[in-house]
Structures are given as structure tokens and as C-alpha cells.
Design a protein around this motif. Sequence first.
Motif, PDB file in Angstrom:
ATOM      1  N   TRP A 159       0.922  -1.085   0.062  1.00 59.40           N
ATOM      2  CA  TRP A 159      -0.169  -0.072   0.119  1.00 59.40           C
ATOM      3  C   TRP A 159       0.941   1.315   0.082  1.00 59.40           C
ATOM      4  CZ3 TRP A 159       0.813   3.549   3.956  1.00 59.40           C
ATOM      5  CH2 TRP A 159       1.333   2.992   5.013  1.00 59.40           C
ATOM      6  N   ARG A 160       1.895   1.114   0.784  1.00 67.28           N
ATOM      7  CA  ARG A 160       2.807   2.339   0.746  1.00 67.28           C
ATOM      8  C   ARG A 160       3.611   2.787  -0.346  1.00 67.28           C
ATOM      9  NH1 ARG A 160       6.163   4.403   5.825  1.00 67.28           N
ATOM     10  NH2 ARG A 160       6.806   6.132   5.100  1.00 67.28           N
ATOM     11  N   GLU A 161       4.048   1.740  -1.135  1.00 72.58           N
ATOM     12  CA  GLU A 161       4.515   1.842  -2.474  1.00 72.58           C
ATOM     13  C   GLU A 161       3.696   2.333  -3.574  1.00 72.58           C
ATOM     14  OE1 GLU A 161       4.836  -0.603  -0.419  1.00 72.58           O
ATOM     15  OE2 GLU A 161       6.762  -1.545  -0.355  1.00 72.58           O
ATOM     16  N   ARG A 166       1.871   7.170  -6.804  1.00 73.53           N
ATOM     17  CA  ARG A 166       1.038   8.035  -7.108  1.00 73.53           C
ATOM     18  C   ARG A 166       1.200   9.380  -6.651  1.00 73.53           C
ATOM     19  NH1 ARG A 166      -1.232   3.252  -7.197  1.00 73.53           N
ATOM     20  NH2 ARG A 166      -2.664   2.550  -8.791  1.00 73.53           N
ATOM     21  N   GLY A 167       2.254   9.812  -6.096  1.00 75.38           N
ATOM     22  CA  GLY A 167       2.840  11.161  -5.501  1.00 75.38           C
ATOM     23  C   GLY A 167       2.382  11.579  -4.033  1.00 75.38           C
ATOM     24  N   ILE A 168       1.947  10.319  -3.283  1.00 77.68           N
ATOM     25  CA  ILE A 168       1.301  10.717  -1.896  1.00 77.68           C
ATOM     26  C   ILE A 168       2.307  10.366  -1.070  1.00 77.68           C
ATOM     27  CG2 ILE A 168      -0.351  10.197  -0.394  1.00 77.68           C
ATOM     28  CD1 ILE A 168      -2.105   9.200  -2.928  1.00 77.68           C
ATOM     29  N   ALA A 169       2.844  11.431  -0.316  1.00 77.77           N
ATOM     30  CA  ALA A 169       4.125  11.098   0.747  1.00 77.77           C
ATOM     31  C   ALA A 169       3.152  10.491   1.962  1.00 77.77           C
ATOM     32  CB  ALA A 169       4.676  12.422   1.199  1.00 77.77           C
ATOM     33  N   VAL A 170       4.189   9.604   2.598  1.00 77.75           N
ATOM     34  CA  VAL A 170       3.461   9.024   3.816  1.00 77.75           C
ATOM     35  C   VAL A 170       4.400   8.934   5.014  1.00 77.75           C
ATOM     36  CG1 VAL A 170       2.891   6.658   4.662  1.00 77.75           C
ATOM     37  CG2 VAL A 170       2.565   7.201   2.060  1.00 77.75           C
ATOM     38  N   ASP A 171       3.801   9.199   6.199  1.00 78.72           N
ATOM     39  CA  ASP A 171       4.464   9.499   7.191  1.00 78.72           C
ATOM     40  C   ASP A 171       3.648   8.690   8.366  1.00 78.72           C
ATOM     41  OD1 ASP A 171       6.894  11.063   7.197  1.00 78.72           O
ATOM     42  OD2 ASP A 171       5.847  12.755   6.785  1.00 78.72           O
ATOM     43  N   THR A 172       4.205   7.969   9.475  1.00 75.16           N
ATOM     44  CA  THR A 172       3.497   7.138  10.122  1.00 75.16           C
ATOM     45  C   THR A 172       4.221   7.132  11.594  1.00 75.16           C
ATOM     46  OG1 THR A 172       4.553   4.948   9.869  1.00 75.16           O
ATOM     47  CG2 THR A 172       2.930   5.654   8.140  1.00 75.16           C
ATOM     48  N   GLY A 173       3.257   6.584  12.325  1.00 73.54           N
ATOM     49  CA  GLY A 173       3.855   6.258  13.783  1.00 73.54           C
ATOM     50  C   GLY A 173       3.764   7.362  14.928  1.00 73.54           C
TER      51      GLY A 173
END
Length: 201
Positions: A159-161, A166-173
Motif C-alpha cells: 500500500w505504501r509503495e 501516485r505522488g502521495i507522501a507517507v508518514d506514520t507512527g
Amino acid sequence: MPVDAPMPGSYGVRIPPWLAAEQATLPARITDRTERMRMVNRIAARNVEEGTGGPFAALVLDSDTGDVVSAGVNLVLSANVASAHAEVVALSLAQTRVGDWNLGTDPARPRALVGNAQPCVMCLGTLIWSGVKALDFSVPGFEVERITGFDEGPVPADWREQLEKRGIAVDTGLLQEECSTVLEDFRSRVAAGTITLYNGG
């Protein structure tokens, strides 16, 4: 619904009065990532206390300026709409406010979705097509399922990849322990019979 009731021609989700009052007190701009997550988690906790839905909340903000576009909570129980998850509510309210289904139309105003938990499979699809350019969440999906008993759906392993492609940056935790506490409170209320468990976050 009785089988002889006429077929409805519309449906909708309305935020509860307490959230409308809460929105009026939100700062117009939240630039600090920790402050954003703490705000989301506080609203999620309030949603459980008020009995209007599950322990989930989300904000849509301008990624660069921190301007708050919308705030949403899970309204499945109060609206009797299975798709009324916090992320869907927040994104829909943002789209209504800006008057465009595509929140990424203006490249000078990239927008972010911030939630206290990882989006379920439905919300993952919704955020992909919403036009947001960033996702920030706290509690991972497997922990949401473990703590609450929810079925978060068949979220793909990559899912993250898929988001980043698609140009959506991800930060978690961020603030995971603090956000998990709200989920655990919800579980305790379900066990005590004061809240009904339903599927999905």
C-alpha cells in the motif's frame, strides 16, 4: 427499514453538534505535525465519549501552510452509513468546502490527510482518488485490528509503495502510544456493552 418503505432518492451524513462546536475552536492553521496528531486524537476520543461513532478522526490540511480545511470523525453509528469513516467524512467535507472533488487541482496548494489510525481498504481508495498529496497516520492497521477487533479489509501489502508511486507522501507512527489509548478505551466500552461493534474503522 420495512420492505414496503419507498426507495430513498438521496442520503447524507451530517456532523454532530459537538463536532460543529469543536470545529469553531480549531486553530485556522496547525503547522506542527505533533500538534496535528494530538488534535486528531482528541477529536477521536470525543467521538467515543459522545457515542456518535468509532474512535477515529481525521483532518485535511494545506501541506505547506498548515491551514485546516476540514475535520471529520467516524459517523457510522450515528449516520447508519457504513462508508462514513473519519477519512471519508474529512475528505468529503474538504471537497465540499473547496468546491472540487479533486483536492489536488491546484499544485500550489497540496493537501494532506492526517488520521489517528491507518486507513482501511475503503479509505485507502478514497484518499488515492481525492487528490491529496500526503498521508500522516499514527496506529498501523494490524494494531487497529488487534486492539479494536475491526476488520480493516484486504489492504495490499504494498500500500505504501502504491501511494508513493501516485505522488502521495507517507508518514506514520507519531504518538502511537497516545493514539492507541483511545482505541483501547473504545474496546473497553464495547466489552462493557456501552458501544456496539461494527465493521471497519
